[in-house]
Motif scaffolding. Sequence first.
Motif, mmCIF file in Angstrom:
data_model
loop_
_atom_site.group_PDB
_atom_site.id
_atom_site.type_symbol
_atom_site.label_atom_id
_atom_site.label_comp_id
_atom_site.label_asym_id
_atom_site.label_seq_id
_atom_site.Cartn_x
_atom_site.Cartn_y
_atom_site.Cartn_z
ATOM 1 N N LEU A 1 0.821 -1.206 0.000
ATOM 2 C CA LEU A 1 0.000 0.000 0.000
ATOM 3 C C LEU A 1 0.859 1.262 0.000
ATOM 4 C CD1 LEU A 1 -2.809 -0.973 2.530
ATOM 5 C CD2 LEU A 1 -3.032 -0.703 0.055
ATOM 6 N N SER A 2 2.036 1.181 0.592
ATOM 7 C CA SER A 2 2.918 2.351 0.659
ATOM 8 C C SER A 2 3.570 2.682 -0.675
ATOM 9 C CB SER A 2 4.016 2.119 1.702
ATOM 10 O OG SER A 2 3.452 1.977 2.977
ATOM 11 N N HIS A 3 3.612 1.736 -1.614
ATOM 12 C CA HIS A 3 4.326 1.952 -2.868
ATOM 13 C C HIS A 3 3.444 1.770 -4.108
ATOM 14 C CE1 HIS A 3 7.613 1.081 -0.028
ATOM 15 N NE2 HIS A 3 8.217 2.019 -0.719
ATOM 16 N N THR A 4 2.146 1.831 -3.955
ATOM 17 C CA THR A 4 1.240 1.590 -5.073
ATOM 18 C C THR A 4 0.493 2.858 -5.445
ATOM 19 O OG1 THR A 4 0.919 -0.680 -4.337
ATOM 20 C CG2 THR A 4 -0.693 0.182 -5.857
ATOM 21 N N ARG A 5 0.298 3.052 -6.740
ATOM 22 C CA ARG A 5 -0.523 4.159 -7.242
ATOM 23 C C ARG A 5 -1.915 3.616 -7.527
ATOM 24 N NH1 ARG A 5 1.982 8.791 -8.131
ATOM 25 N NH2 ARG A 5 0.223 9.524 -9.331
ATOM 26 N N PHE A 6 -2.913 4.236 -6.932
ATOM 27 C CA PHE A 6 -4.291 3.781 -7.086
ATOM 28 C C PHE A 6 -5.098 4.665 -8.021
ATOM 29 C CE2 PHE A 6 -2.998 2.283 -2.907
ATOM 30 C CZ PHE A 6 -3.303 0.953 -3.019
ATOM 31 N N LEU A 7 -4.635 5.877 -8.255
ATOM 32 C CA LEU A 7 -5.434 6.855 -8.988
ATOM 33 C C LEU A 7 -4.976 6.992 -10.431
ATOM 34 C CD1 LEU A 7 -5.558 9.617 -6.269
ATOM 35 C CD2 LEU A 7 -7.304 7.920 -6.785
ATOM 36 N N LYS A 8 -5.933 7.165 -11.296
ATOM 37 C CA LYS A 8 -5.648 7.505 -12.687
ATOM 38 C C LYS A 8 -5.611 9.023 -12.789
ATOM 39 C CE LYS A 8 -6.176 3.232 -14.057
ATOM 40 N NZ LYS A 8 -5.074 2.399 -13.711
ATOM 41 N N SER A 9 -4.925 9.535 -13.787
ATOM 42 C CA SER A 9 -4.819 10.989 -13.930
ATOM 43 C C SER A 9 -6.158 11.611 -14.325
ATOM 44 C CB SER A 9 -3.754 11.333 -14.965
ATOM 45 O OG SER A 9 -4.099 10.776 -16.209
ATOM 46 N N THR A 10 -7.111 10.812 -14.770
ATOM 47 C CA THR A 10 -8.407 11.344 -15.198
ATOM 48 C C THR A 10 -9.420 11.416 -14.064
ATOM 49 O OG1 THR A 10 -9.138 9.141 -15.844
ATOM 50 C CG2 THR A 10 -8.071 10.489 -17.534
ATOM 51 N N ALA A 11 -9.070 10.965 -12.870
ATOM 52 C CA ALA A 11 -10.017 10.973 -11.754
ATOM 53 C C ALA A 11 -10.278 12.401 -11.285
ATOM 54 C CB ALA A 11 -9.465 10.143 -10.603
ATOM 55 N N THR B 1 -13.420 12.199 -6.083
ATOM 56 C CA THR B 1 -13.181 10.758 -6.108
ATOM 57 C C THR B 1 -11.753 10.441 -5.690
ATOM 58 O OG1 THR B 1 -14.773 10.527 -7.904
ATOM 59 C CG2 THR B 1 -13.257 8.706 -7.558
ATOM 60 N N ALA B 2 -10.794 11.188 -6.189
ATOM 61 C CA ALA B 2 -9.392 10.967 -5.835
ATOM 62 C C ALA B 2 -9.174 11.169 -4.340
ATOM 63 C CB ALA B 2 -8.497 11.909 -6.632
ATOM 64 N N GLY B 3 -9.782 12.193 -3.776
ATOM 65 C CA GLY B 3 -9.643 12.443 -2.344
ATOM 66 C C GLY B 3 -10.256 11.342 -1.510
ATOM 67 N N LEU B 4 -11.411 10.826 -1.925
ATOM 68 C CA LEU B 4 -12.042 9.730 -1.186
ATOM 69 C C LEU B 4 -11.221 8.439 -1.268
ATOM 70 C CD1 LEU B 4 -15.806 10.298 -2.041
ATOM 71 C CD2 LEU B 4 -14.663 10.674 0.145
ATOM 72 N N VAL B 5 -10.676 8.153 -2.447
ATOM 73 C CA VAL B 5 -9.845 6.950 -2.595
ATOM 74 C C VAL B 5 -8.578 7.083 -1.762
ATOM 75 C CG1 VAL B 5 -8.436 5.641 -4.237
ATOM 76 C CG2 VAL B 5 -10.762 6.303 -4.843
ATOM 77 N N GLN B 6 -7.927 8.229 -1.818
ATOM 78 C CA GLN B 6 -6.714 8.438 -1.033
ATOM 79 C C GLN B 6 -6.991 8.315 0.458
ATOM 80 O OE1 GLN B 6 -5.454 12.286 -2.634
ATOM 81 N NE2 GLN B 6 -3.484 11.331 -3.123
ATOM 82 N N THR B 7 -8.073 8.921 0.928
ATOM 83 C CA THR B 7 -8.410 8.883 2.341
ATOM 84 C C THR B 7 -8.714 7.465 2.792
ATOM 85 O OG1 THR B 7 -9.269 11.128 2.206
ATOM 86 C CG2 THR B 7 -9.958 9.817 4.092
ATOM 87 N N THR B 8 -9.467 6.721 1.992
ATOM 88 C CA THR B 8 -9.805 5.345 2.344
ATOM 89 C C THR B 8 -8.561 4.465 2.395
ATOM 90 O OG1 THR B 8 -11.976 5.593 1.323
ATOM 91 C CG2 THR B 8 -11.189 3.348 1.677
ATOM 92 N N MET B 9 -7.706 4.579 1.384
ATOM 93 C CA MET B 9 -6.506 3.751 1.357
ATOM 94 C C MET B 9 -5.524 4.149 2.468
ATOM 95 S SD MET B 9 -7.435 1.666 -0.773
ATOM 96 C CE MET B 9 -6.039 0.633 -0.527
ATOM 97 N N PRO C 1 6.308 8.838 -6.701
ATOM 98 C CA PRO C 1 5.769 8.423 -5.407
ATOM 99 C C PRO C 1 4.380 7.809 -5.541
ATOM 100 C CG PRO C 1 5.537 10.775 -5.672
ATOM 101 C CD PRO C 1 6.320 10.273 -6.864
ATOM 102 N N SER C 2 3.985 7.121 -4.494
ATOM 103 C CA SER C 2 2.654 6.546 -4.470
ATOM 104 C C SER C 2 1.637 7.656 -4.219
ATOM 105 C CB SER C 2 2.561 5.489 -3.374
ATOM 106 O OG SER C 2 2.627 6.102 -2.105
ATOM 107 N N ASP C 3 0.383 7.283 -4.226
ATOM 108 C CA ASP C 3 -0.680 8.251 -3.970
ATOM 109 C C ASP C 3 -0.765 8.636 -2.506
ATOM 110 O OD1 ASP C 3 -1.539 8.324 -6.620
ATOM 111 O OD2 ASP C 3 -2.782 6.553 -6.345
ATOM 112 N N LEU C 4 -0.211 7.824 -1.633
ATOM 113 C CA LEU C 4 -0.308 8.063 -0.203
ATOM 114 C C LEU C 4 0.974 8.700 0.313
ATOM 115 C CD1 LEU C 4 -1.882 4.665 0.847
ATOM 116 C CD2 LEU C 4 -3.045 6.782 0.299
#
Length: 100
Positions: free
Chosen positions: A17-27, A31-39, A92-95
């Motif tokens: 989880l510390s090294h993974t990108r979850f978001l696409k640049s089109t988000a 939505t991006a904030g909710l995904v980042q907060t949840t992860m 960097p990752s998203d987090l």
Amino acid sequence: MLALVSVFVVGFVVEWLSHTRFLKSTADNITAGLVQTTMYAVRVGLAYLLMLAVMSFNVGVLLAAVGGCTVGFFIFGSRVFVNSKATPFQDPSDLPPLNC
């Protein structure tokens, strides 16, 4: 034995989880904030769960936790599986980093 394997897997997942990108640049931003907060919440929760397991003062649990984090970093954070000469932390990752 199952507890040691579980602790190893939790350490591995925290590093993933510390090294993974979850978001696409089109988000979009919401939505991006909710995904980042949840992860982030999942990662911090698993890291605290791992810390509680290590606080049992069991050497086997400590070695399983360190081993899981080490293997996770080796696979996801080191340059072993990256083709470029750039360091893995340039993308960097998203987090944010897990610093307490």
